[in-house]
Design a protein around this motif. Structure first.
Motif, mmCIF file in Angstrom:
data_model
loop_
_atom_site.group_PDB
_atom_site.id
_atom_site.type_symbol
_atom_site.label_atom_id
_atom_site.label_comp_id
_atom_site.label_asym_id
_atom_site.label_seq_id
_atom_site.Cartn_x
_atom_site.Cartn_y
_atom_site.Cartn_z
ATOM 1 N N ALA A 73 0.841 -1.212 0.000
ATOM 2 C CA ALA A 73 0.000 0.000 0.000
ATOM 3 C C ALA A 73 0.872 1.257 0.000
ATOM 4 C CB ALA A 73 -0.944 -0.008 1.199
ATOM 5 N N GLU A 74 1.966 1.227 0.764
ATOM 6 C CA GLU A 74 2.877 2.374 0.764
ATOM 7 C C GLU A 74 3.564 2.552 -0.586
ATOM 8 O OE1 GLU A 74 5.840 2.694 3.957
ATOM 9 O OE2 GLU A 74 4.307 1.866 5.301
ATOM 10 N N ARG A 75 4.023 1.402 -1.131
ATOM 11 C CA ARG A 75 4.731 1.453 -2.423
ATOM 12 C C ARG A 75 3.824 1.943 -3.539
ATOM 13 N NH1 ARG A 75 6.715 -3.370 -1.488
ATOM 14 N NH2 ARG A 75 5.515 -4.403 -3.093
ATOM 15 N N MET A 76 2.521 1.664 -3.414
ATOM 16 C CA MET A 76 1.576 2.061 -4.459
ATOM 17 C C MET A 76 1.013 3.461 -4.232
ATOM 18 S SD MET A 76 1.744 -0.415 -6.605
ATOM 19 C CE MET A 76 0.376 -0.173 -7.754
ATOM 20 N N LEU A 126 -5.907 -12.524 1.244
ATOM 21 C CA LEU A 126 -4.674 -11.777 0.984
ATOM 22 C C LEU A 126 -4.586 -11.346 -0.478
ATOM 23 C CD1 LEU A 126 -2.190 -13.998 3.010
ATOM 24 C CD2 LEU A 126 -2.590 -11.564 3.429
ATOM 25 N N VAL A 127 -4.912 -12.268 -1.373
ATOM 26 C CA VAL A 127 -4.849 -11.961 -2.805
ATOM 27 C C VAL A 127 -5.864 -10.877 -3.150
ATOM 28 C CG1 VAL A 127 -5.261 -12.902 -5.125
ATOM 29 C CG2 VAL A 127 -3.940 -14.230 -3.462
ATOM 30 N N ARG A 128 -7.068 -11.008 -2.583
ATOM 31 C CA ARG A 128 -8.113 -10.014 -2.822
ATOM 32 C C ARG A 128 -7.673 -8.628 -2.357
ATOM 33 N NH1 ARG A 128 -12.016 -12.935 -0.025
ATOM 34 N NH2 ARG A 128 -12.552 -14.521 -1.563
ATOM 35 N N ARG A 129 -7.088 -8.569 -1.161
ATOM 36 C CA ARG A 129 -6.661 -7.270 -0.628
ATOM 37 C C ARG A 129 -5.525 -6.687 -1.463
ATOM 38 N NH1 ARG A 129 -5.462 -7.832 5.523
ATOM 39 N NH2 ARG A 129 -4.719 -5.706 5.167
ATOM 40 N N THR A 132 -6.938 -5.330 -4.621
ATOM 41 C CA THR A 132 -7.668 -4.080 -4.376
ATOM 42 C C THR A 132 -6.704 -2.904 -4.228
ATOM 43 O OG1 THR A 132 -9.448 -5.300 -3.307
ATOM 44 C CG2 THR A 132 -9.356 -2.946 -2.863
ATOM 45 N N ILE A 133 -5.615 -3.128 -3.507
ATOM 46 C CA ILE A 133 -4.615 -2.057 -3.335
ATOM 47 C C ILE A 133 -4.071 -1.606 -4.689
ATOM 48 C CG2 ILE A 133 -2.259 -1.577 -2.494
ATOM 49 C CD1 ILE A 133 -2.969 -3.464 -0.072
ATOM 50 N N ILE A 134 -3.710 -2.589 -5.505
ATOM 51 C CA ILE A 134 -3.105 -2.275 -6.805
ATOM 52 C C ILE A 134 -4.110 -1.594 -7.728
ATOM 53 C CG2 ILE A 134 -2.036 -3.282 -8.873
ATOM 54 C CD1 ILE A 134 -0.881 -5.475 -6.979
ATOM 55 N N ARG A 135 -5.299 -2.180 -7.792
ATOM 56 C CA ARG A 135 -6.316 -1.638 -8.697
ATOM 57 C C ARG A 135 -6.712 -0.216 -8.283
ATOM 58 N NH1 ARG A 135 -9.630 -5.636 -8.127
ATOM 59 N NH2 ARG A 135 -11.177 -4.422 -7.014
ATOM 60 N N SER A 136 -6.878 0.006 -6.986
ATOM 61 C CA SER A 136 -7.269 1.345 -6.517
ATOM 62 C C SER A 136 -6.197 2.369 -6.854
ATOM 63 C CB SER A 136 -7.476 1.363 -5.000
ATOM 64 O OG SER A 136 -8.379 0.378 -4.637
ATOM 65 N N ALA A 137 -4.942 1.982 -6.694
ATOM 66 C CA ALA A 137 -3.849 2.912 -6.982
ATOM 67 C C ALA A 137 -3.878 3.311 -8.462
ATOM 68 C CB ALA A 137 -2.508 2.283 -6.616
ATOM 69 N N PHE A 138 -4.068 2.312 -9.338
ATOM 70 C CA PHE A 138 -4.137 2.637 -10.773
ATOM 71 C C PHE A 138 -5.371 3.487 -11.082
ATOM 72 C CE2 PHE A 138 -1.036 -0.851 -11.508
ATOM 73 C CZ PHE A 138 -0.156 -0.145 -12.309
ATOM 74 N N HIS A 165 -3.961 -3.736 -14.458
ATOM 75 C CA HIS A 165 -3.569 -4.666 -13.402
ATOM 76 C C HIS A 165 -3.503 -6.107 -13.918
ATOM 77 C CE1 HIS A 165 -4.822 -6.943 -9.531
ATOM 78 N NE2 HIS A 165 -3.539 -7.013 -9.724
ATOM 79 N N THR A 166 -4.528 -6.501 -14.654
ATOM 80 C CA THR A 166 -4.593 -7.869 -15.172
ATOM 81 C C THR A 166 -3.435 -8.149 -16.124
ATOM 82 O OG1 THR A 166 -6.991 -7.825 -14.962
ATOM 83 C CG2 THR A 166 -6.064 -9.492 -16.422
ATOM 84 N N THR A 167 -3.156 -7.183 -16.993
ATOM 85 C CA THR A 167 -2.072 -7.367 -17.955
ATOM 86 C C THR A 167 -0.715 -7.427 -17.246
ATOM 87 O OG1 THR A 167 -3.373 -6.213 -19.596
ATOM 88 C CG2 THR A 167 -1.033 -6.444 -20.053
#
Lengths: 202, 202
Positions: A73-76, A126-129, A132-138, A165-167
């Protein structure tokens, strides 16, 4: 070391040292093969401290992975001046090019966790969270770009974020499962070309 | 059943029946957990036949997966009249929407194999061959579309094929690891939108 009554400050240091040892053990042995002994081997302090802090391997790994999510989350979190530059920064944080050996090995661990997710609800969570972090950041950075008039107003930030994110996930997985840095670099470049064409206002 | 001297025809039938049993066992128990006993449980004939045909689980699974690659190559052979329709057919064969329960579970097995690939050269070889089959099929159909004037002549078929494959892999993996058919459907749709925009001649 007085393990029965460690100070709070010591506790935090010890837990950080345990997480560092866990990271190194996972990179070295992979998710399924890593044992408490492997983690102890990477740990400079007494093995009894591991058991003082964690009941078992599952508890230790769960705590480690929760902490990884906080770091993700910090990195993103990026807040540069240009949304397009920020977008490329995020791409680079998920799939750095070139990817060093440690980064590659840790991403293999993440892939193992993802592959194990269908069989284990705590892994799925864990995967879901993480997703979500990655997708929200994008989505945030794309939304900022649209608002700033830098990206095409017809772009749906959520949809674009999901696709990016998927790609990137596919790129990362192909690269680390086959140990093929050229494919990673090439696919990432094609993604960036797509982003240029799809997002940027001419 | 005379296992010491089966006729050639019987052999072929038995091997097909073993592969069917293997498929069912893998879907039910996952790649890491499946044992010879699980395969025997799914097999209608004598368990001794399993051992007559295969020395051990590794040999049995390797043969099964090689056969799966042959089937993949057949499934990825399309020769319709319209390259764009053929492209969508290929997309649908990799990531069918909706994806039934068995298809989902078998794709989870494929993900487990991919996650195990960094630790095992025979797995890497299977993943590499599978990727080559899929990428070549996409490159062929995109090349046909460019030649036929249906797709933009500026498109590089190899590069586009690689990007489509990578994105589909990401789509498939997100969907099956989280059991999230909506994400699969949505991401596949975004990919098709991209293909329309990127490939088709206006």
């Amino acid at each position: 070391v007085n393990v029965s009554d460690p100070g709070v400050g010591d506790d935090v240091d010890v837990q950080a040292a345990i997480r560092d040892a866990t990271y190194r053990a996972l990179c070295r042995h992979g998710y399924h093969e890593t044992t408490i002994q492997h983690i102890a081997d990477e740990f400079e302090k007494s093995k009894s401290l591991l058991y003082y802090h964690y009941e078992n391997k599952h508890e230790l790994l769960t705590d480690f992975l929760r902490h990884q999510l906080d770091e993700l989350a910090e990195r993103m979190t990026v807040a540069g001046t240009d949304p397009y530059d920020d977008l490329l920064t995020l791409v680079d944080r998920i799939v750095p090019v070139p990817m060093d050996d440690e980064a590659t090995r840790f991403r293999r661990v993440l892939l193992e966790i993802r592959a194990a997710a269908p069989h284990d609800e705590s892994h799925r969570e864990l995967v879901r969270r993480s997703d979500t972090i990655i997708r929200s950041a994008f989505a945030d950075v794309i939304r900022r770009g649209v608002t700033a008039g830098r990206f095409d107003p017809a772009v749906d930030p959520e949809e674009a974020a999901e696709f990016v994110h998927t790609t990137l996930l596919g790129t990362m997985i192909r690269g680390v499962s086959l140990d093929d840095p050229e494919t990673v670099a090439r696919t990432r470049e094609t993604l960036v070309t797509y982003l240029d064409r799809y997002l940027l206002v001419d």
